[in-house]
Structure formats: C-alpha cells, structure tokens
Scaffold this motif. Sequence first.
Motif, short mmCIF file in Angstrom:
data_model
loop_
_atom_site.label_atom_id
_atom_site.label_comp_id
_atom_site.label_asym_id
_atom_site.label_seq_id
_atom_site.Cartn_x
_atom_site.Cartn_y
_atom_site.Cartn_z
N GLU A 26 14.88 0.94 -10.64
CA GLU A 26 14.54 -0.15 -9.72
C GLU A 26 14.06 0.40 -8.38
N LEU A 27 14.71 1.48 -7.92
CA LEU A 27 14.31 2.12 -6.66
C LEU A 27 12.85 2.59 -6.73
N LEU A 28 12.49 3.26 -7.81
CA LEU A 28 11.15 3.83 -7.92
C LEU A 28 10.09 2.75 -8.14
N VAL A 29 10.40 1.75 -8.96
CA VAL A 29 9.42 0.71 -9.23
C VAL A 29 9.09 -0.09 -7.98
N ASN A 30 10.06 -0.30 -7.11
CA ASN A 30 9.85 -1.10 -5.90
C ASN A 30 9.46 -0.27 -4.68
N HIS A 31 9.35 1.05 -4.85
CA HIS A 31 9.02 1.90 -3.71
C HIS A 31 7.52 1.81 -3.41
N ASP A 32 7.17 1.70 -2.12
CA ASP A 32 5.76 1.52 -1.73
C ASP A 32 4.91 2.76 -2.01
N ASP A 33 5.51 3.93 -2.01
CA ASP A 33 4.75 5.18 -2.18
C ASP A 33 4.75 5.68 -3.62
N VAL A 34 5.31 4.93 -4.54
CA VAL A 34 5.36 5.33 -5.94
C VAL A 34 4.35 4.50 -6.72
#
Length: 407
Positions: free
Chosen positions: A319-327
């Motif tokens: 969830e952290l990675l999917v919602n991260h703006d730079d990923v």
Amino acid sequence: MAEIETASRDINSSESIMNLGSYIDTNTLVKRLQDFTPESLHPLFVSLSEIVFFGIDLLHLFLATFVLLIVLTLRSFITFVANSGVKYILRGTNQLYQEAVISNLYKPIRFGILLIGLYLFFTIIFGERGWIDILFSTLFVGNLFWLLVAIVVASKDILHKTVERVNPDFSNEISGFMLKVLISLVVIAGILAILQLWGVNVATLVASLGIGGLAVALAAKDTVANIFGSLALLFDKSVRIGEWVKVQDVEGTIEELGMRTTKIRTFDKALISIPNQVIANEFIENFGRRNIRRVRMIIGLTYSTTPDQIQSIRDAIEELLVNHDDVSKEPWVIVRFESFGASSLDIRIDYYLIHKIGLVPYLEVVESINLSIMEIVNANNASFAFPSQSLYIEQMPPIALQATPQE
C-alpha cells in the motif's frame, strides 16, 4: 582551393598595409618637422643626426619613438571607435551578445594597432628592409586570422540558435562541433596564407599532398577514426552533454563532446578523456535517458514472525509503494514473501521509481521509503533478522580439575 583564395586575399590586404613603408621618407619627415619648429631648433636637429649609435642616429630614433607614442596614444581612441562600430552593427541584438563580441575582438584590434606603430617605428629607423616587411607581414596576417577566429567564437550564440531550430535536442553538441570545425578551417587558411607569404607555392603544396596522402592517412588513422566516432555519436544521438553515462568502467557526467575525445567527469570529480572511436564501438549505459529506475531489495524477518504478521507487513508495504507519488505503477510493484532464508523469512520488494536526475534526489526518495518500511515492521511487533547460528551441545565433556602445585 577556397582556403587558397582566401589566403591570397588576406596576403593582398597585408601587402597594402606594408606599402605604408614605401611612403615613409625619413628625410622628408625631418624637413616637415623643421618647417613646424622654430629656426633656433634646427641646429639641434643637425646635431642629433650626427650622433650615431650602432648605425642609428638619434634624430631618427627620436622621430620613430615620437610616431610610436602617437600610435599608442591613439590606440584607445581607435579601439573605442571600433567598439562603437560593432555596437552599431549589432544594435538589434541583446546587450550580453554585444559585450561578448566586443570582448573577443578587443585584443586582436589592439594588437593590430600596436603592430602598425611598431612597423612605422622600425621603418623610420632602418628604412625599407626586406626582413621588416616579411616579419610584419607575417604578424599582420596572423593578427588578421586571429581576428577572424575571434569573430567565429563571438558568433557561437548565433550558430547555437540556428542549430537549435533544426535539432533542439542536440543543439549544444552539434553547434560546439561546428564551431571547432570553423575555427580549424580558419587556422588552416591562416597557415596557408603565411606559407604563401614566405614564398611557398600553396597550390603546389596542396597538390603534393596527394603523393604523401597514404603516409598521412596511416599516421593519422586514429585521429580520423575519432572524428568519425564523434560524428557517429552526434548523428546517433547516443549521448549529450550533462547526461549520466557509463562507458566500460568509467561512470560520470559528460562535460564535453570534442572532435577527438569525450570528457566525462566522474563522481570522484576526476576528468577522464575517452577517444570517440572507443565510445562509438562500446556499449553505452545512458542513465540519463531512463524514465523510471528499478529498486530491488530483500528484507529478512526473524523466524519468530507469525504468518499473520508477515501478511500484514506485506500488505502495508505494498500500500505504501502503490500510493507513493515517486513510485511508478508500471511495469509492476511487487511485495511478496519469497523464501525461507538461512537466518530469516525473506520478503522480496521490487518497484520502480519515477526517474529523478541526480544521485542525491534518488537516494532521498529511497531513504524515505526505507524508513517507512522500518516503521511498518516495528508497528507489527516484528523484528529484522540478521545472520546468526545456533550451537547445540548434547553432552558436556568432563572437566578434569588439576590441582595447582603448591610451593
């Protein structure tokens, strides 16, 4: 042949300047000077003309020095007039460009005026001498081509803007290459002009180059290969100035694309020059052209971690990675419990960052994500594993107690 014709025109211009010497009659100058001075000073002129050092009388020495001082005094005024003329010609351009042109033309113009003063100085003292004409003709031609090189260098902005209309992506590289070619042509034309001035038949010299062409080609094959390598890099658009690349074991930022070599500034701040033929024939890793950047890692949790904790940690990291703006969501974001390691339960994390120019911005984003992963693991009451070994002893060996000898 164009260079030969240019050289001939420049030699004619130089000879017209040298013709000044034929109009300088020192005796006439002395008579004119006597006409404008009181008769009481005429005996002084006679006395000075009778004092001779090393074949030079003081009267001609003083007269030559006087003329040289006049020329040096007028040099600043003539330079000012020339600068004003350049500003008038370039009145439609911006001020920075005008200042760049004037700055490049300043030294050749002042040196040319100094040459005129020195030529008059030596002509008045020694009269018409062949060595004076040859020496100053050479200097005048050299200064003329120096002025032409300065004009070419001053026109680099115009050349850049012209190339930018045709190829905006590689305008810096192509305009820089063309500028070096133009400077080389001007220098070659200047050398041919000086050779012709010295009595060398330039046409015959150029024609004779065909005889030794094979030897020259063999001696300069590496140079020619590097020039063609630079052309290949420009036309293939493989690299450009400012990009982060890796060629063989050299990694860094490209600072200059030259005719012979490409200069790369490594992250240790060392400047490395690589022949263009090597770069053209090697694999080039251009990190500056990628739009996303892959990040892969394995985090290991202790064997005391429960399946529910692993599931919760995995979902939270994903969830952290999917919602991260730079990923980047493409091509994938992978967070999976991958394997049972020797000392840990291994979770594979594989994702792509939206490309950020420079190593520091990239590390800042990775650091931020790694700290968030640590918080997720701690929030789930789990711990990171580290390589360890457990030693089990089935039976303790008997300990033989030895009495300490007493004195």
